[in-house]
Design a protein around this motif. Structure first.
Motif, PDB file in Angstrom:
ATOM      1  N   UNK A  85      41.232  49.863  71.888  1.00 42.68           N
ATOM      2  CA  UNK A  85      41.356  50.729  73.062  1.00 42.68           C
ATOM      3  C   UNK A  85      41.532  52.196  72.679  1.00 42.68           C
ATOM      4  N   UNK A  86      41.287  52.508  71.420  1.00 37.28           N
ATOM      5  CA  UNK A  86      41.472  53.873  70.921  1.00 37.28           C
ATOM      6  C   UNK A  86      40.207  54.361  70.238  1.00 37.28           C
ATOM      7  N   UNK A  87      39.694  55.544  70.597  1.00 39.14           N
ATOM      8  CA  UNK A  87      38.549  56.099  69.866  1.00 39.14           C
ATOM      9  C   UNK A  87      38.924  56.400  68.414  1.00 39.14           C
ATOM     10  N   UNK A 146      50.165  53.692  63.440  1.00 40.37           N
ATOM     11  CA  UNK A 146      49.162  53.937  64.477  1.00 40.37           C
ATOM     12  C   UNK A 146      48.799  52.711  65.308  1.00 40.37           C
ATOM     13  N   UNK A 147      48.727  51.529  64.698  1.00 40.34           N
ATOM     14  CA  UNK A 147      48.238  50.377  65.450  1.00 40.34           C
ATOM     15  C   UNK A 147      49.065  50.080  66.708  1.00 40.34           C
ATOM     16  N   UNK A 148      50.410  50.201  66.669  1.00 41.61           N
ATOM     17  CA  UNK A 148      51.174  49.956  67.898  1.00 41.61           C
ATOM     18  C   UNK A 148      50.882  50.958  69.017  1.00 41.61           C
ATOM     19  N   UNK A 149      50.208  52.065  68.695  1.00 42.00           N
ATOM     20  CA  UNK A 149      49.887  53.084  69.697  1.00 42.00           C
ATOM     21  C   UNK A 149      48.522  52.862  70.328  1.00 42.00           C
ATOM     22  N   UNK A 150      47.868  51.756  70.020  1.00 42.30           N
ATOM     23  CA  UNK A 150      46.540  51.481  70.576  1.00 42.30           C
ATOM     24  C   UNK A 150      46.576  51.551  72.099  1.00 42.30           C
TER      25      UNK A 150
END
Length: 718
Positions: free
Chosen positions: A397-399, A360-364
């Motif tokens: 940058x992600x809720x 998930x972190x790379x999808x921020x």
């Protein structure tokens, strides 16, 4: 003479039946509205002579009904409803738009959509109490707060309260299957009797909504994240609509767990690829259909590419691709997607602690702003103790929304007294050091990433068809505490426990305070007798009931308790430092530096991050082996002290509930002792160390504990 005896006998029978009818069973939860003492009654009565509110608003009507119900229970006679203020003692139950409040310059601009104010004021020359919000929902929350003040023996004569939720979405996730089996449920069958819906609406559904509204919960997912796609068919949507109609006056939206492969299973498509135009069109049409049936539908909860569930990775797409496709379909209707970050794969040899972060972190920054990535409090799976999840603070940058587990899958089911408010407080107040020192997990989930982004918290519900709702009296406290923390993640576990104890048991400090003391140390006791010093996932196979630290034969490595303890002749613990899996690198450098340094890592996380020799000295000065044994015994001893404390409350609490708790504490003591004995027997067989002085040997050998089978333990999956 016989007539006199018959008259006396009849009176006794009637009196007995009446008493039985009034016997407490836990159904009323914290909304018991018991008669207040004479001093409080004298304080309250002049201030609540009548109440005033507008007609035609279903939520205001619900608020006024609750107000009358509460006052009738607490002072004996309900105040009369009037059309306008008629003397001192009026309570205005209204909204900011009320003509009665015109010209008063009340601070509604600070309340948002769901906040409320409670203020003692003068209207038309009369002393009144105003309970109002910008919406009916805010007013309803205000009424529950006002009633709580009376319940907990607080003054109501000079009120000036402003309050608003810090999170927008405060939702209960029910892991309920359509056949009424509840996965990880310990309170009977599912509350939802789907066979009778939509034509028969059980009155319990309204009481459920009342309880949720009283603690600020505004969303419900009635079906399991591992559930079937059928819930999205027209027949089932009509059933869901019936629930939604009941919940609407209480400010509660319904969401649904959506199976990612529904286009294949329901639509007959050959693919569920989120970038395929046909799949996109299918979901858009399905969402439009849902909103035609349920106009205020909340959106979807999705579990994808985890534990065998289908997802976008099946088509070499990312989680963002899958979530955004659904979010785009929901956006025109105001709906959201709650996309779970609980992922791990049998094919992935990486430390399970690291897998969600890696995916998930790379999808921020790549998720739509109506997507909430739903992250568990820890990186493994709702263990009795885990460090906070490394994703918190790492995706600015992600809720992100918090996911807590209210049902006690790993903490003794419904029979062990384990107040989870202390666990949640520990997670929420943890410092992520992202972007700087003082940025707690609570801060991360409270602050929207931009003006249009959503915030939220989810709790896996512990509610079922048992008459007391949660399977035990004390598990009600965890439902209550979740609502309080979802409303304000900065809440105090101690304050929440105290409010619950006063409303649920007694306003007498001689009763409430001992109960609070029991609660505050109870979760730590479970940690001690199950997973001390940072051990994790030492439960038996499948149902997670009872100890199984020796289990090593399961197909997937991360299902085996031995995977987490890594106990051998030389030592114990999972090395997550640079010399091991390096999971610590996923945290901020300041966190990694503390937890990675044996000199300063807290003993409570020692074995979570380090593999140490059996003779390693903990902060206590004892060896790891001696400290493990000491902690196991400390957990059992705490349960014994809770039993003794509860015995002293006999006669101060209604007999039925007192006896239930007494019996459950006996179960907890028996099972805590089982945990202690079996765990020591296993780890001693590995460590070859003698028991420290003063600690008794397990009464059976290791093979005896290994032979225990519990195939019918509750709470299994489908």
């Amino acid at each position: 003479m016989w007539r006199i005896l018959l008259t006396i006998l009849s009176a006794l029978l009637v009196f007995g039946v009446a008493n039985q009818a009034c016997a407490e069973d836990g159904y009323q939860l914290w909304l018991r509205y018991q008669p207040v003492d004479s001093a409080q009654k004298m304080r309250v009565e002049p201030l609540v002579t009548h109440y005033v509110g507008p007609s035609g608003n279903a939520t205001i009507d619900a608020a006024m009904d609750e107000f009358a119900r509460g006052l009738k229970g607490m002072i004996g006679t309900p105040p009369v409803r009037r059309e306008t203020v008629m003397g001192d003692g009026a309570v205005l139950i209204t909204t900011a738009a009320s003509p009665l409040l015109k010209g008063m310059a009340l601070p509604f601009d600070k309340l948002g959509k769901e906040g409320f104010l409670i203020r003692s004021a003068t209207v038309s020359g009369h002393r009144v109490t105003i309970i109002a919000g910008n919406s009916g929902g805010g007013t309803l929350y205000g009424v529950f707060r006002f009633l709580k003040l009376i319940q907990t023996d607080q003054p109501i004569d000079r009120l000036d309260i402003l309050d608003a939720p810090k999170l927008q979405v405060r939702v209960l996730d029910h892991w309920d299957n359509l056949d009424r089996h509840v996965e990880r449920g310990y309170a009977g069958q599912s509350l939802w009797d789907w066979q009778k819906l939509p034509l028969y609406k059980d009155p319990r559904y309204t009481d459920y909504a009342r309880a949720n509204a009283s603690i600020g919960i505004n969303g419900v997912v009635p079906n399991n994240v591992n559930g079937k796609a059928e819930i999205l068919t027209a027949e089932w949507l009509e059933k869901v609509k019936a629930l939604d109609d009941l919940f609407r006056p209480y400010g509660i939206k319904v969401y649904l767990s959506a199976r990612f492969s529904a286009p294949i299973e329901l639509g007959g498509l050959k693919t569920a690829d989120p970038l395929d135009p046909v799949v996109i069109a299918w979901w858009k049409a399905k969402v439009d259909e849902i909103y035609r049936i349920i106009p205020d539908f909340g959106g979807f909860l999705v579990k994808a590419n985890s534990e065998g569930q289908p997802g976008p990775a099946d088509y070499k797409r990312t989680h963002a691709d899958g979530a955004n496709m659904l979010a785009d379909a929901l956006r025109p209707h105001g709906g959201i997607v709650m996309w779970r970050a609980f992922v791990y794969s049998a094919e992935n040899a990486e430390d399970r602690h690291k897998q969600a972060f890696t995916e998930f972190q790379p999808l921020d920054g790549k998720f739509r702003d109506n997507v909430l990535v739903q992250v568990k409090n820890g990186a493994i799976d709702f263990q009795p103790r885990e460090p906070f999840h490394p994703l918190f603070g790492a995706m600015p940058r992600t809720p992100l929304m918090m996911e807590f587990q209210i049902t006690k899958e790993y903490l003794g089911f419904a029979t062990h007294l384990a107040y989870l408010g202390t666990m949640w407080e520990e997670a929420l107040e943890a410092d992520t050091f992202r972007p700087a020192k003082g940025s707690t997990v609570a801060d991360v989930i409270e602050k929207p990433v931009d003006a249009g982004a959503v915030t939220g918290m989810a709790g896996v519900a512990n509610i079922g068809s048992d008459f007391n709702w949660t399977g035990s009296q004390f598990d009600q406290a965890n439902w209550y505490a979740f609502g309080r923390f979802a409303w304000d993640p900065q809440s105090s576990a101690d304050d929440v426990a105290r409010d619950w104890a006063h409303m649920t048991w007694s306003n007498d400090p001689a009763v409430a305070e001992p109960i609070v003391r029991m609660m505050i140390g109870s979760r730590e006791a479970v940690v001690d007798y199950m997973t001390p010093l940072g051990l994790g996932h030492q439960m038996a196979t499948g149902h997670h009931y009872g100890p199984g630290p020796w289990v090593s034969e399961l197909a997937r490595p991360e299902w085996n308790p031995t995977y987490y303890a890594k106990a051998d002749a030389n030592g114990i613990g999972f090395d997550r430092t640079k010399t091991g899996s390096d999971a610590l690198a996923q945290y901020a450098p300041q966190v990694a530096a503390e937890w990675g340094d044996l000199k300063i890592v807290p003993d409570r996380l020692l074995l979570w991050f380090h593999h140490v020799p059996w003779d390693y000295r903990t902060k206590s000065g004892r060896t790891v082996w001696d400290d493990l044994v000491t902690q196991y015994d400390a957990g059992v001893d705490y349960v014994k002290r809770m039993q003794a404390q509860w015995d002293r409350l006999k006669g101060k609490i209604d007999q039925r509930r007192w006896e239930e708790v007494r019996d459950f504490l006996a179960i907890q003591r028996k099972e805590a002792t089982w945990w202690r004995d079996a765990s020591i027997a296993y780890f001693q067989s590995v460590s070859k160390r003698p028991l420290p002085a003063g600690h008794a040997a397990p009464p059976r050998d290791l093979d005896w504990y290994k032979a225990i089978r519990t195939p019918y333990a509750p709470g299994r999956g489908e």
